[in-house]
Design an enzyme around this catalytic site. Sequence first.
Site, mmCIF file in Angstrom:
data_model
loop_
_atom_site.group_PDB
_atom_site.id
_atom_site.type_symbol
_atom_site.label_atom_id
_atom_site.label_comp_id
_atom_site.label_asym_id
_atom_site.label_seq_id
_atom_site.Cartn_x
_atom_site.Cartn_y
_atom_site.Cartn_z
ATOM 1 N N GLU A 134 29.305 -23.604 -14.827
ATOM 2 C CA GLU A 134 28.528 -24.791 -15.161
ATOM 3 C C GLU A 134 29.143 -26.055 -14.615
ATOM 4 O O GLU A 134 30.342 -26.138 -14.382
ATOM 5 C CB GLU A 134 28.299 -24.895 -16.659
ATOM 6 C CG GLU A 134 29.518 -24.850 -17.529
ATOM 7 C CD GLU A 134 29.119 -24.884 -19.001
ATOM 8 O OE1 GLU A 134 29.322 -25.943 -19.622
ATOM 9 O OE2 GLU A 134 28.591 -23.865 -19.490
ATOM 10 N N ASP A 192 28.440 -31.711 0.079
ATOM 11 C CA ASP A 192 29.395 -31.219 -0.927
ATOM 12 C C ASP A 192 29.940 -29.859 -0.509
ATOM 13 O O ASP A 192 30.068 -28.950 -1.326
ATOM 14 C CB ASP A 192 28.696 -31.139 -2.294
ATOM 15 C CG ASP A 192 29.682 -31.084 -3.449
ATOM 16 O OD1 ASP A 192 30.895 -31.299 -3.222
ATOM 17 O OD2 ASP A 192 29.241 -30.806 -4.580
ATOM 18 N N LYS A 213 19.722 -20.923 -11.745
ATOM 19 C CA LYS A 213 20.255 -22.267 -11.916
ATOM 20 C C LYS A 213 19.302 -23.057 -12.799
ATOM 21 O O LYS A 213 18.084 -23.030 -12.587
ATOM 22 C CB LYS A 213 20.418 -22.934 -10.553
ATOM 23 C CG LYS A 213 21.243 -24.190 -10.628
ATOM 24 C CD LYS A 213 21.754 -24.589 -9.268
ATOM 25 C CE LYS A 213 22.578 -25.853 -9.364
ATOM 26 N NZ LYS A 213 23.109 -26.287 -8.084
ATOM 27 N N ARG A 259 34.509 -24.125 -3.432
ATOM 28 C CA ARG A 259 33.861 -23.822 -4.725
ATOM 29 C C ARG A 259 32.351 -23.685 -4.585
ATOM 30 O O ARG A 259 31.696 -23.110 -5.446
ATOM 31 C CB ARG A 259 34.197 -24.914 -5.763
ATOM 32 C CG ARG A 259 33.650 -26.244 -5.420
ATOM 33 C CD ARG A 259 33.970 -27.367 -6.401
ATOM 34 N NE ARG A 259 33.566 -28.625 -5.766
ATOM 35 C CZ ARG A 259 34.292 -29.311 -4.906
ATOM 36 N NH1 ARG A 259 35.518 -28.917 -4.628
ATOM 37 N NH2 ARG A 259 33.833 -30.392 -4.319
ATOM 38 N N ASN A 260 31.788 -24.225 -3.501
ATOM 39 C CA ASN A 260 30.341 -24.175 -3.289
ATOM 40 C C ASN A 260 29.922 -23.137 -2.250
ATOM 41 O O ASN A 260 28.808 -23.181 -1.740
ATOM 42 C CB ASN A 260 29.815 -25.553 -2.892
ATOM 43 C CG ASN A 260 29.860 -26.514 -4.066
ATOM 44 O OD1 ASN A 260 29.845 -26.081 -5.217
ATOM 45 N ND2 ASN A 260 29.938 -27.798 -3.778
ATOM 46 N N VAL A 317 24.668 -22.139 -14.235
ATOM 47 C CA VAL A 317 24.152 -20.964 -13.548
ATOM 48 C C VAL A 317 24.383 -19.766 -14.458
ATOM 49 O O VAL A 317 25.481 -19.576 -14.986
ATOM 50 C CB VAL A 317 24.845 -20.751 -12.186
ATOM 51 C CG1 VAL A 317 24.260 -19.538 -11.476
ATOM 52 C CG2 VAL A 317 24.702 -21.983 -11.300
ATOM 53 N N ASP A 364 24.946 -24.420 -3.551
ATOM 54 C CA ASP A 364 25.010 -25.729 -4.197
ATOM 55 C C ASP A 364 24.452 -26.844 -3.349
ATOM 56 O O ASP A 364 25.161 -27.689 -2.825
ATOM 57 C CB ASP A 364 26.445 -26.053 -4.633
ATOM 58 C CG ASP A 364 26.506 -25.956 -6.130
ATOM 59 O OD1 ASP A 364 26.048 -26.884 -6.793
ATOM 60 O OD2 ASP A 364 26.949 -24.901 -6.621
ATOM 61 N N GLU A 401 28.320 -30.591 -14.619
ATOM 62 C CA GLU A 401 28.104 -31.645 -15.607
ATOM 63 C C GLU A 401 26.724 -31.520 -16.267
ATOM 64 O O GLU A 401 26.587 -31.619 -17.483
ATOM 65 C CB GLU A 401 28.237 -32.991 -14.906
ATOM 66 C CG GLU A 401 28.686 -34.092 -15.818
ATOM 67 C CD GLU A 401 28.843 -35.399 -15.048
ATOM 68 O OE1 GLU A 401 28.790 -36.442 -15.694
ATOM 69 O OE2 GLU A 401 28.998 -35.371 -13.811
ATOM 70 N N PHE A 402 25.717 -31.318 -15.430
ATOM 71 C CA PHE A 402 24.347 -31.285 -15.951
ATOM 72 C C PHE A 402 23.657 -29.941 -15.764
ATOM 73 O O PHE A 402 22.668 -29.659 -16.410
ATOM 74 C CB PHE A 402 23.495 -32.360 -15.254
ATOM 75 C CG PHE A 402 24.009 -33.744 -15.489
ATOM 76 C CD1 PHE A 402 23.742 -34.394 -16.676
ATOM 77 C CD2 PHE A 402 24.788 -34.382 -14.541
ATOM 78 C CE1 PHE A 402 24.227 -35.662 -16.910
ATOM 79 C CE2 PHE A 402 25.281 -35.646 -14.766
ATOM 80 C CZ PHE A 402 25.007 -36.295 -15.957
ATOM 81 N N GLY A 403 24.189 -29.143 -14.862
ATOM 82 C CA GLY A 403 23.535 -27.876 -14.561
ATOM 83 C C GLY A 403 24.390 -26.694 -14.952
ATOM 84 O O GLY A 403 25.588 -26.836 -15.224
ATOM 85 N N LEU A 432 27.517 -17.919 -15.411
ATOM 86 C CA LEU A 432 28.313 -17.708 -14.191
ATOM 87 C C LEU A 432 29.101 -18.962 -13.843
ATOM 88 O O LEU A 432 29.953 -18.954 -12.977
ATOM 89 C CB LEU A 432 27.389 -17.344 -13.025
ATOM 90 C CG LEU A 432 26.760 -15.959 -13.054
ATOM 91 C CD1 LEU A 432 25.692 -15.845 -11.982
ATOM 92 C CD2 LEU A 432 27.822 -14.885 -12.851
HETATM 93 N N1 ADE Z 1 27.821 -18.671 -9.446
HETATM 94 C C1 ADE Z 1 27.007 -19.649 -9.063
HETATM 95 N N2 ADE Z 1 25.985 -19.153 -8.352
HETATM 96 C C2 ADE Z 1 26.172 -17.812 -8.277
HETATM 97 C C3 ADE Z 1 25.480 -16.740 -7.659
HETATM 98 N N3 ADE Z 1 24.373 -16.957 -6.967
HETATM 99 N N4 ADE Z 1 25.984 -15.508 -7.762
HETATM 100 C C4 ADE Z 1 27.114 -15.320 -8.451
HETATM 101 N N5 ADE Z 1 27.814 -16.267 -9.056
HETATM 102 C C5 ADE Z 1 27.349 -17.514 -8.973
#
Ligand code: ADE
Length: 319
Positions: A33, A180, A59, A184-185, A39, A198, A35-37, A31
Amino acid sequence: RVPKRQPLLEQEEIDTKWEFARDNLVLEGSLGEGEFGQVVQARAFGIDGRQEYKTVAVKMLKNYAAPCERQDLMSELNLLKDVNHPNVIRLLGCCTFAGPLYVIVEYCEDGSLLSFLRQSRLQEPSFENHRFRHRHHAGVRLLDSKSKIQILTIADLLSFAWQIARGMQYLSEMKLVHRDLAARNVLVASGKLLKISDFGLTRDVYEADTYLKKSKGRIPVKWLAPESLFARVYTTHSDVWSYGVVLWEICTLGAPPYPGIPPERLYNLLIGGYRMDRPEFCTDEMYAVMQKCWKLDSNDRPSFAELVDIFDGILEEKT
Ligand code: ADE
């Protein structure tokens, strides 16, 4: 490279309330990404007590993440255990034992607010779109069998501003500083329900109401309050500054802030009083709220509770 299977740290206890059996989790596509993580979309069997699969988001770290990244994800997990609000992403479970760390949260079918805002724009100002603009000024437009473009109304945009303020008011009452906050978050669940997400950088500031960041991080400069840029001071007031930038993102349907300005010039510009202009389709009322969020003195900015009231008022007027 750090081995994929992380050893269980001795001091970590297994939280039986949240631990979910890995065998009941089927990982699917990515879904997103960082740098380090990353989803990943997944199906979890029985996660909400029912004998069925539920789509969830998981995540996790990338293979080469450093131990401190695992700690960050672990602290995000622990924060999520304590939050419970419709406008904040909900934890469903976790896998901390005998394998990589997974943080399982609710799936938001419309992805990030940033992508949702951007895809709501009409593609090209072509004849096709002109005709479309007159015939369907609101609602859902089916472009082809795959893409579904949601046209957003002013009421939707105001509701977004209100919902984010509500989620942030809750977090600030929990003495949590997000650090943050950006479009985007924020995630979009069905029914245009927004969820603040996030929490990787979120800190509990119960003690001093201020979080002082010790080392250089990777926080995007254009959402930061001057005091965070200059002195690495993060408070609910600096979250309010970021919220002002999110309002700007909402009004521009997801434009990148401070277009054309190199990040290294931003601090001096802001100190000198420079602020982003009013976006083309933004009302004076909305722009006035942004400007309040961008007061140089952090104590002059509104609280999230005041922001909720402001948007309550505007929504009542308009709808
Ligand atoms: N992208 C990052 N987290 C998500 C989420 N919980 N549901 C859908 N897309 C995502």
